[in-house]
Design a protein around this motif. Structure first.
Motif, PDB file in Angstrom:
ATOM      1  N   SER A  99      -7.921   2.701   0.018  1.00  0.00           N
ATOM      2  CA  SER A  99      -6.600   2.770  -1.136  1.00  0.00           C
ATOM      3  C   SER A  99      -5.283   1.080  -1.069  1.00  0.00           C
ATOM      4  N   VAL A 100      -4.626   0.908  -1.863  1.00  0.00           N
ATOM      5  CA  VAL A 100      -4.029  -0.116  -1.625  1.00  0.00           C
ATOM      6  C   VAL A 100      -3.663  -0.715  -0.475  1.00  0.00           C
ATOM      7  N   LEU A 101      -2.637   0.846   0.229  1.00  0.00           N
ATOM      8  CA  LEU A 101      -1.990   0.924   0.722  1.00  0.00           C
ATOM      9  C   LEU A 101      -2.983   0.497   2.274  1.00  0.00           C
ATOM     10  N   ASP A 102      -3.971   1.564   3.123  1.00  0.00           N
ATOM     11  CA  ASP A 102      -5.222   0.372   3.423  1.00  0.00           C
ATOM     12  C   ASP A 102      -5.715  -0.430   3.970  1.00  0.00           C
ATOM     13  N   ASN A 103      -5.705  -1.515   2.931  1.00  0.00           N
ATOM     14  CA  ASN A 103      -6.141  -2.079   2.615  1.00  0.00           C
ATOM     15  C   ASN A 103      -4.834  -3.644   2.981  1.00  0.00           C
ATOM     16  N   ASP A 142       6.963  -3.609  -1.401  1.00  0.00           N
ATOM     17  CA  ASP A 142       8.483  -3.869  -2.510  1.00  0.00           C
ATOM     18  C   ASP A 142       8.754  -5.545  -3.244  1.00  0.00           C
ATOM     19  N   LEU A 143       8.058  -6.405  -2.149  1.00  0.00           N
ATOM     20  CA  LEU A 143       8.249  -8.054  -2.607  1.00  0.00           C
ATOM     21  C   LEU A 143       7.614  -8.004  -3.487  1.00  0.00           C
ATOM     22  N   LEU A 144       5.845  -7.474  -3.537  1.00  0.00           N
ATOM     23  CA  LEU A 144       4.880  -7.760  -4.166  1.00  0.00           C
ATOM     24  C   LEU A 144       4.604  -6.888  -5.222  1.00  0.00           C
ATOM     25  N   GLN A 145       5.796  -5.994  -5.551  1.00  0.00           N
ATOM     26  CA  GLN A 145       5.849  -4.790  -6.523  1.00  0.00           C
ATOM     27  C   GLN A 145       4.506  -3.763  -6.768  1.00  0.00           C
ATOM     28  N   LEU A 146       3.702  -3.621  -5.807  1.00  0.00           N
ATOM     29  CA  LEU A 146       3.105  -3.127  -5.399  1.00  0.00           C
ATOM     30  C   LEU A 146       2.665  -0.991  -5.134  1.00  0.00           C
ATOM     31  N   ALA A 147       4.087  -0.409  -5.519  1.00  0.00           N
ATOM     32  CA  ALA A 147       4.307   0.580  -4.911  1.00  0.00           C
ATOM     33  C   ALA A 147       3.688   1.229  -5.746  1.00  0.00           C
ATOM     34  N   PRO A 148       3.738   1.285  -6.610  1.00  0.00           N
ATOM     35  CA  PRO A 148       2.591   2.186  -8.021  1.00  0.00           C
ATOM     36  C   PRO A 148       1.519   2.482  -7.875  1.00  0.00           C
ATOM     37  N   ALA A 149       0.883   1.245  -7.784  1.00  0.00           N
ATOM     38  CA  ALA A 149      -0.309   1.545  -7.561  1.00  0.00           C
ATOM     39  C   ALA A 149      -0.864   1.363  -5.277  1.00  0.00           C
ATOM     40  N   ARG A 150      -0.155   1.895  -4.971  1.00  0.00           N
ATOM     41  CA  ARG A 150      -0.174   1.352  -2.825  1.00  0.00           C
ATOM     42  C   ARG A 150      -1.030   3.123  -2.426  1.00  0.00           C
ATOM     43  N   ASP A 151      -1.547   4.302  -3.377  1.00  0.00           N
ATOM     44  CA  ASP A 151      -2.513   5.079  -2.908  1.00  0.00           C
ATOM     45  C   ASP A 151      -3.831   5.000  -4.322  1.00  0.00           C
ATOM     46  N   GLU A 152      -3.336   4.047  -5.094  1.00  0.00           N
ATOM     47  CA  GLU A 152      -4.924   3.408  -6.066  1.00  0.00           C
ATOM     48  C   GLU A 152      -5.571   2.755  -4.927  1.00  0.00           C
ATOM     49  N   HIS A 153      -7.531   3.145  -5.536  1.00  0.00           N
ATOM     50  CA  HIS A 153      -8.051   2.774  -5.019  1.00  0.00           C
ATOM     51  C   HIS A 153      -8.012   1.254  -5.065  1.00  0.00           C
ATOM     52  N   VAL A 154      -8.796   0.397  -4.747  1.00  0.00           N
ATOM     53  CA  VAL A 154      -8.639  -1.305  -4.820  1.00  0.00           C
ATOM     54  C   VAL A 154      -9.923  -1.071  -5.899  1.00  0.00           C
ATOM     55  N   ASP A 155     -11.386  -0.154  -5.059  1.00  0.00           N
ATOM     56  CA  ASP A 155     -12.218  -0.397  -6.717  1.00  0.00           C
ATOM     57  C   ASP A 155     -11.402   0.105  -8.106  1.00  0.00           C
ATOM     58  N   VAL A 156     -10.823   0.312  -7.924  1.00  0.00           N
ATOM     59  CA  VAL A 156     -10.754   0.299  -9.915  1.00  0.00           C
ATOM     60  C   VAL A 156      -9.307   0.013 -10.588  1.00  0.00           C
ATOM     61  N   ILE A 157      -8.039  -0.478  -9.492  1.00  0.00           N
ATOM     62  CA  ILE A 157      -7.339  -1.578 -10.902  1.00  0.00           C
ATOM     63  C   ILE A 157      -7.805  -3.017 -11.006  1.00  0.00           C
TER      64      ILE A 157
END
Length: 262
Positions: A99-103, A142-157
Motif C-alpha cells: 500500500s501507499v502507507l506501507d511504502n 498530511d504535508l503531501l496530501q496523500l491521506a485519500p490514497a493511503r490504503d491504495e496499492h501503489v500498483d493502481v494509482i
C-alpha cells in the motif's frame, strides 16, 4: 565555491570513468544549507553519474565529496543514506504489492533497530518506537496530501501520485540532503505544477537542502536557486537559475549551433 563547513554538499574536481569513457571531468559544485540546487544538461551529460557518485553507487576515481564537512566518497550507499542522504529515482522505485502507507513507512527503515527483546516486550518497549515512526509518517502524508490514497496499492494509482509517494518515503528518512532524480519525468503539466508546489512546501516546512536533476526548464526556474549545467561530463555554466539557463553555451548544448544563412 562555498567552504566545506558552510555547505551541506561539496564536490571537488570529481572524475568518474567507465572504461575509456570519462563520464565526469573535474566537476566541482557546492550546495548550501536550505538551497534547492539544480543539475541540468542534455541526456548523457553526466548528471545522474554525479548523483550516483554522491550517493555512493559509482564512487569517483578522482576528487573528493563532502557531506556536512565529512568526506564520504568511498563509503557504501547504505552508510551514506544513514548519514542523511535520501533519494528518489527517475523510474519510480516503489514496492509493488504494498500500500501507499506501507511504502512510505519504509522510509523510516534507517531508524529501525531490530531487537528480539523489544519484540517480546512489545506492549512496553517497541510500541512507543512504532508510534513515533507512525507519527512522523502521518506528518508527511498530511504535508503531501496523500491521506485519500493511503490504503491504495501503489500498483493502481496514477504515475503522478506514485512520484509523490516516492517523495514522501524519502522525506520520512528526515534527510540532510534530498536528491531528486527527474521527479517530473512522465508527468503532464498539471501533475508537474502539483509536484513543484509539494517540493516547495516540503522544503519550507522541513528546511530541506535539495539537489534535483530536471529537464523541464520551467520547473528548474520555478524551483532552483542555482544550477550547474553539464555537457559531455564537464561544467559549461553554473550560477543563478534563470541567467545560467539563458547562457548561450547552455542554449547551444540543448539545441545546437544555429546554421549560417545560405
Amino acid at each position: 565555491m562555498t567552504g566545506q563547513n558552510e555547505a551541506v554538499l561539496a564536490c571537488e574536481n570529481v572524475v568518474r570513468r567507465f572504461g575509456g569513457v570519462v563520464a565526469l571531468k573535474n566537476v566541482s559544485v557546492s550546495v548550501s544549507r536550505g538551497e534547492i540546487f539544480g543539475l541540468v544538461g542534455p541526456n548523457g551529460s553526466g548528471k545522474t553519474t554525479l548523483v550516483n557518485a554522491v550517493t555512493g553507487f559509482y564512487p569517483p576515481q578522482e576528487g573528493r565529496i563532502f557531506l556536512n564537512g565529512q568526506q564520504i566518497n568511498g563509503q557504501k550507499p547504505f552508510r551514506i543514506a544513514a548519514m542523511g542522504v535520501a533519494r528518489t529515482f527517475q523510474n519510480v522505485a516503489l514496492f509493488h504489492g504494498m500500500s501507499v502507507l506501507d511504502n512510505i513507512l519504509m522510509g523510516r527503515h534507517i531508524y529501525m533497530k531490530p531487537n528480539p527483546l523489544a519484540s517480546f516486550f512489545y506492549p512496553w518497549w517497541a510500541r512507543k518506537e512504532e508510534i513515533e515512526h507512525r507519527r512522523k509518517v502521518e506528518e508527511v502524508i498530511d504535508l503531501l496530501q496523500l491521506a485519500p490514497a493511503r490504503d491504495e496499492h501503489v500498483d493502481v494509482i496514477p504515475l503522478g501520485l506514485q512520484k509523490r509517494v516516492e517523495l514522501a518515503r524519502a522525506l520520512c528518512a528526515e534527510p540532510k540532503l534530498l536528491v531528486l532524480d527527474e521527479p517530473m519525468a512522465g508527468m503532464n503539466q498539471e501533475e508537474k505544477e502539483y509536484m513543484v508546489r509539494f517540493i516547495l512546501d516540503a522544503q519550507e516546512a522541513l528546511g530541506l537542502t535539495v539537489l534535483i536533476i530536471e529537464h523541464h526548464m520551467d520547473v528548474v526556474t520555478a524551483l532552483c536557486d542555482r544550477v550547474l549545467v553539464l555537457n559531455n561530463g564537464q561544467e559549461i555554466a553554473q550560477g543563478p537559475a534563470r541567467e545560467t539557463i539563458a547562457n548561450p553555451l547552455v542554449v547551444e548544448a540543448y539545441i545546437g549551433k544555429p546554421r549560417n544563412a545560405a
